[in-house]
Design an enzyme around this catalytic site. Structure first.
Site, mmCIF file in Angstrom:
data_model
loop_
_atom_site.group_PDB
_atom_site.id
_atom_site.type_symbol
_atom_site.label_atom_id
_atom_site.label_comp_id
_atom_site.label_asym_id
_atom_site.label_seq_id
_atom_site.Cartn_x
_atom_site.Cartn_y
_atom_site.Cartn_z
ATOM 1 N N ALA A 1 -63.201 90.492 -31.241
ATOM 2 C CA ALA A 1 -63.826 91.581 -32.009
ATOM 3 C C ALA A 1 -62.762 92.469 -32.652
ATOM 4 O O ALA A 1 -62.933 92.923 -33.787
ATOM 5 C CB ALA A 1 -64.738 92.401 -31.107
ATOM 6 N N LEU B 1 -61.436 90.541 -35.544
ATOM 7 C CA LEU B 1 -62.460 90.494 -36.582
ATOM 8 C C LEU B 1 -62.567 91.817 -37.318
ATOM 9 O O LEU B 1 -62.816 91.856 -38.521
ATOM 10 C CB LEU B 1 -63.806 90.129 -35.944
ATOM 11 C CG LEU B 1 -65.007 89.931 -36.842
ATOM 12 C CD1 LEU B 1 -64.778 88.725 -37.740
ATOM 13 C CD2 LEU B 1 -66.239 89.721 -36.004
ATOM 14 N N ASP B 2 -62.338 92.901 -36.614
ATOM 15 C CA ASP B 2 -62.422 94.224 -37.224
ATOM 16 C C ASP B 2 -61.180 94.551 -38.057
ATOM 17 O O ASP B 2 -61.241 95.413 -38.927
ATOM 18 C CB ASP B 2 -62.610 95.268 -36.127
ATOM 19 C CG ASP B 2 -63.185 96.564 -36.652
ATOM 20 O OD1 ASP B 2 -63.954 96.497 -37.624
ATOM 21 O OD2 ASP B 2 -62.873 97.624 -36.089
ATOM 22 N N ALA B 3 -60.086 93.848 -37.818
ATOM 23 C CA ALA B 3 -58.863 94.120 -38.574
ATOM 24 C C ALA B 3 -58.941 93.600 -40.005
ATOM 25 O O ALA B 3 -58.310 94.163 -40.894
ATOM 26 C CB ALA B 3 -57.667 93.487 -37.865
#
Length: 82
Positions: free
Chosen positions: A57, A60-62
Protein backbone atom coordinates in the site's frame (compact mmCIF):
# COMPACT_ATOMS: atom_id res chain seq x y z
CA UNK A 1 4.47 30.88 -22.72
CA UNK A 2 2.10 30.57 -25.66
CA UNK A 3 -1.60 29.95 -25.05
CA UNK A 4 -1.39 26.56 -26.79
CA UNK A 5 1.43 25.42 -24.52
CA UNK A 6 -0.39 26.70 -21.45
CA UNK A 7 -3.58 24.86 -22.34
CA UNK A 8 -1.74 21.63 -23.10
CA UNK A 9 0.16 21.95 -19.82
CA UNK A 10 -3.06 22.34 -17.85
CA UNK A 11 -4.53 19.33 -19.65
CA UNK A 12 -1.43 17.24 -18.90
CA UNK A 13 -1.55 18.24 -15.22
CA UNK A 14 -5.24 17.31 -15.00
CA UNK A 15 -4.61 13.93 -16.60
CA UNK A 16 -1.60 13.20 -14.38
CA UNK A 17 -3.45 13.94 -11.17
CA UNK A 18 -6.83 12.51 -12.20
CA UNK A 19 -5.64 9.25 -13.69
CA UNK A 20 -3.13 8.78 -10.87
CA UNK A 21 -5.92 9.07 -8.31
CA UNK A 22 -8.18 6.73 -10.29
CA UNK A 23 -5.47 4.10 -10.68
CA UNK A 24 -4.58 4.28 -7.00
CA UNK A 25 -8.21 3.83 -6.00
CA UNK A 26 -8.53 0.77 -8.21
CA UNK A 27 -5.23 -0.60 -6.91
CA UNK A 28 -6.29 -0.18 -3.28
CA UNK A 29 -9.60 -1.87 -4.00
CA UNK A 30 -7.90 -4.87 -5.58
CA UNK A 31 -5.30 -5.01 -2.81
CA UNK A 32 -7.91 -4.92 -0.05
CA UNK A 33 -10.06 -7.54 -1.73
CA UNK A 34 -7.19 -9.94 -2.23
CA UNK A 35 -6.06 -9.38 1.35
CA UNK A 36 -9.50 -10.24 2.72
CA UNK A 37 -9.70 -13.33 0.49
CA UNK A 38 -6.30 -14.59 1.61
CA UNK A 39 -7.00 -14.00 5.31
CA UNK A 40 -10.35 -15.78 4.98
CA UNK A 41 -8.58 -18.79 3.48
CA UNK A 42 -5.70 -18.91 5.96
CA UNK A 43 -6.42 -16.89 9.12
CA UNK A 44 -3.18 -17.97 10.81
CA UNK A 45 -1.17 -15.96 8.26
CA UNK A 46 -3.13 -12.76 8.91
CA UNK A 47 -0.36 -10.80 10.62
CA UNK A 48 2.23 -11.64 7.94
CA UNK A 49 -0.20 -10.79 5.17
CA UNK A 50 -1.17 -7.53 6.87
CA UNK A 51 2.47 -6.44 7.09
CA UNK A 52 3.01 -7.18 3.41
CA UNK A 53 -0.24 -5.47 2.48
CA UNK A 54 0.88 -2.25 4.21
CA UNK A 55 4.23 -2.36 2.42
CA UNK A 56 2.50 -2.74 -0.94
CA UNK A 57 0.00 0.00 0.00
CA UNK A 58 2.88 2.37 0.70
CA UNK A 59 4.46 1.61 -2.65
CA UNK A 60 1.09 1.97 -4.34
CA UNK A 61 0.55 5.34 -2.71
CA UNK A 62 3.96 6.62 -3.83
CA UNK A 63 3.07 6.45 -7.53
CA UNK A 64 0.45 9.25 -7.56
CA UNK A 65 2.68 11.38 -5.31
CA UNK A 66 5.37 11.23 -7.99
CA UNK A 67 2.71 12.14 -10.55
CA UNK A 68 1.66 15.15 -8.48
CA UNK A 69 5.29 16.22 -8.22
CA UNK A 70 5.72 16.05 -11.98
CA UNK A 71 2.42 17.89 -12.44
CA UNK A 72 3.56 20.71 -10.15
CA UNK A 73 6.84 20.91 -12.04
CA UNK A 74 4.96 21.30 -15.32
CA UNK A 75 2.52 23.79 -13.84
CA UNK A 76 4.89 26.13 -12.02
CA UNK A 77 8.30 25.65 -13.66
CA UNK A 78 7.54 24.36 -17.12
CA UNK A 79 10.81 23.26 -18.76
CA UNK A 80 9.08 23.33 -22.18
CA UNK A 81 8.32 27.05 -21.97
CA UNK A 82 11.92 27.96 -22.67
Amino acid sequence: MTPELASMTVLAVALLIGLGALATGIGFAILGGKFLESVARQPELGSQLQTRMFIVAGLLDAVPMIGVGIAMLLLFANPLAG
